[in-house]
Design an enzyme around this catalytic site. Structure first.
Site, PDB file in Angstrom:
ATOM      1  N   ASP A   1      94.552  27.375  53.894  1.00  0.00           N
ATOM      2  CA  ASP A   1      94.095  27.963  54.293  1.00  0.00           C
ATOM      3  C   ASP A   1      93.235  27.405  55.262  1.00  0.00           C
ATOM      4  OD1 ASP A   1      93.962  29.831  51.989  1.00  0.00           O
ATOM      5  OD2 ASP A   1      91.795  29.710  51.041  1.00  0.00           O
TER       6      ASP A   1
ATOM      7  N   ASN B   1      85.532  31.701  58.116  1.00  0.00           N
ATOM      8  CA  ASN B   1      85.255  31.440  56.482  1.00  0.00           C
ATOM      9  C   ASN B   1      83.191  31.083  56.723  1.00  0.00           C
ATOM     10  OD1 ASN B   1      86.728  31.191  54.901  1.00  0.00           O
ATOM     11  ND2 ASN B   1      87.505  29.024  55.005  1.00  0.00           N
TER      12      ASN B   1
ATOM     13  N   ASP C   1      68.724  20.510  53.621  1.00  0.00           N
ATOM     14  CA  ASP C   1      69.921  19.993  54.710  1.00  0.00           C
ATOM     15  C   ASP C   1      70.301  20.762  55.823  1.00  0.00           C
ATOM     16  OD1 ASP C   1      69.808  17.528  53.284  1.00  0.00           O
ATOM     17  OD2 ASP C   1      71.037  17.339  52.103  1.00  0.00           O
TER      18      ASP C   1
ATOM     19  N   SER D   1      80.861  27.664  50.563  1.00  0.00           N
ATOM     20  CA  SER D   1      79.365  28.676  50.150  1.00  0.00           C
ATOM     21  C   SER D   1      79.416  28.142  49.072  1.00  0.00           C
ATOM     22  CB  SER D   1      79.486  29.824  50.651  1.00  0.00           C
ATOM     23  OG  SER D   1      78.743  30.700  50.220  1.00  0.00           O
ATOM     24  N   LEU D   2      80.770  28.684  48.136  1.00  0.00           N
ATOM     25  CA  LEU D   2      80.711  28.470  46.706  1.00  0.00           C
ATOM     26  C   LEU D   2      80.268  27.016  46.200  1.00  0.00           C
ATOM     27  CD1 LEU D   2      81.207  30.009  44.273  1.00  0.00           C
ATOM     28  CD2 LEU D   2      83.854  29.255  44.162  1.00  0.00           C
ATOM     29  N   SER D   3      80.721  26.504  46.871  1.00  0.00           N
ATOM     30  CA  SER D   3      80.291  24.659  46.398  1.00  0.00           C
ATOM     31  C   SER D   3      78.618  24.277  46.293  1.00  0.00           C
ATOM     32  CB  SER D   3      81.231  23.607  46.992  1.00  0.00           C
ATOM     33  OG  SER D   3      82.492  23.855  46.999  1.00  0.00           O
TER      34      SER D   3
ATOM     35  N   GLN E   1      85.903  23.864  62.679  1.00  0.00           N
ATOM     36  CA  GLN E   1      87.058  23.196  63.667  1.00  0.00           C
ATOM     37  C   GLN E   1      85.994  22.838  65.229  1.00  0.00           C
ATOM     38  OE1 GLN E   1      89.976  23.830  63.201  1.00  0.00           O
ATOM     39  NE2 GLN E   1      89.876  23.662  60.787  1.00  0.00           N
TER      40      GLN E   1
END
Length: 422
Positions: A183, A270, A300, A314-316, A371
């Site tokens: 990805d 993403n 943060d 986002s999931l983390s 990026q």
């Protein structure tokens, strides 16, 4: 009296009428009020019954007509075609995009950096297109190694077809992108396509995470044959459309800010992340939704994610997993000071703005897909909304259901509930 009564009946909901009747019942004639309520209920029942009869008759007429057409027609596929047009227009079905360039393709090849297996595989890919007049675009740091690999594989005749890729000159002319990696390789590739919808991406899995990759490196030869046959026969490509979000950092005058002469804007596949960078203090920010103040937060940072990015950073950070067809923007706080600030999923038409509060200490950072990174200064406003530049990932034509493929990937990549299923 009847006309006034009917207007009242359909203008207000049933529960409101019941409450009004109970309140009036204490001060007016009880019997008269009850009689009126029974008449209202009777009229409504008759109306609903008549409406159901009309709908049933209409449906029966349509079924009779379809049955007659099926009986008289020699083509037994006519009925499924009608059903397909009416019933399967949602995003769960892959999109079909026209692709009419059969003889000459402009192909961009981007592989995972520092992976020695990239060049032999791309050499094999170039051999697959030997019957077409193609130009293959590769980045400067890979050009010499590509040429050496073609010489080694005795494909010297294709060396002249290699072109050094430059996004400023070649972004608009690329027809197909072939990526070899995960990805992260796709996200890196999309950083070169910031002014157009992406060309179809043939994503070959060869990385740590390949959630977006549709093809395996083991079956690449057969898969490329199928793609070429499909293009030759139907002049189209089956793709999965993925949304991007657009970020612009505006100055106090409402103009796009610049950093080192480059405008602070980016189309992310993403997520867009606002964080404190190397600043030791938490960020104090105010968030606006559709030009209305949503909340003030201390923490943060914030993650604004697409459905594609919902299984990444986002999931983390505790965000929800969102299926690709649920076109939306999720807002996830990073380590908020207040535990009551929870992730939010918003429709794709939402306009979000974030600015540092006057009492914030230091500055922040804004990044797109990891990026591009921009400084966020005092007085600047981060403007985030859905992008009109989607990303097209080529699918295997025989796998026609996006949701099924998404479920398979979810269980495979996240090892979902594996301890309970054993």
């Amino acid at each position: 009296m009847s006309q006034v009564f009917d207007e009242y009946q359909w203008r207000y909901p049933y529960k409101q009428r019941s409450r009004d009747a109970q309140r009036t019942c204490k001060y007016q004639n009880h019997d008269q009020n009850s009689d009126q309520y029974l008449i209202m209920k009777k009229h409504k029942s008759m109306f609903v019954k008549q409406q159901h009869e009309q709908e049933h008759q209409s449906n029966q007429n349509q079924l009779d007509q379809l049955s007659l057409e099926k009986k008289n027609s020699s083509n037994i596929l006519s009925l499924p075609k009608i059903v397909e047009e009416k019933e399967f227009e949602c995003g769960c079905k892959p999109s079909i995009i026209p692709f009419e360039k059969e003889d000459s393709w402009q192909i961009l090849l981007i592989g995972k950096l520092n992976d020695p297996e990239v060049f032999p595989v791309f050499s094999q890919v170039i051999r697959q297109f030997k019957n077409k007049k193609c130009s293959f675009y590769v980045e400067q740091h890979s050009l010499a190694k590509f040429k050496d690999q073609l010489i080694q594989d005795k494909l010297d005749e294709f060396i002249d077809s290699l072109v050094e890729f430059n996004s400023a000159n070649h972004e608009q002319i690329i027809d197909i992108i072939i990526t070899l990696g995960g990805d992260g390789t796709i996200l890196y590739t999309m950083s070169h396509f910031q002014h157009r919808t992406s060309p179809p991406i043939i994503a070959i899995e060869k990385g740590t995470l390949g959630f977006m990759c549709m093809y395996s490196i083991q079956n690449i030869e057969k898969d490329f044959e199928k793609i070429q046959q499909n293009v030759k026969a139907n002049k189209n490509i089956m793709v999965e459309r993925k949304m991007r979000i657009n970020v612009k950092i505006l100055d106090e005058n409402g103009n796009i800010s610049k950093q080192n002469g480059v405008e602070k804007k980016y189309h992310a596949l993403n997520e867009i992340v606002i964080d404190r960078g190397q600043n030791a203090s938490c960020l104090k920010m105010e968030i606006f939704l559709n030009n209305e103040s949503l909340t003030k937060t201390l923490g943060d940072g914030l993650i604004f994610s697409t459905p594609t990015g919902s299984t990444a950073y986002s999931l983390s950070a505790g965000g929800p997993i969102i299926q690709n067809e649920v076109r939306s923007i999720s807002l996830v706080p990073i380590c908020p000071f207040s535990l009551s600030f929870r992730p939010i999923v918003l429709p794709e038409c939402s306009e979000l703005k974030v600015k540092l509060t006057d009492d914030n200490r230091g500055q922040g950072k804004v990044s797109g897909d990891g990026q591009k990174v921009f400084d966020l200064l005092a007085g600047e406003v981060v403007h985030i909304e859905s992008s009109d530049l989607d990303v097209y990932v080529v699918r295997e034509t025989f796998k026609a259901n996006n949701v099924h493929e998404w479920m398979v990937k979810l269980k495979k990549m996240l090892n979902w509930n594996s301890n309970f299923s054993k």
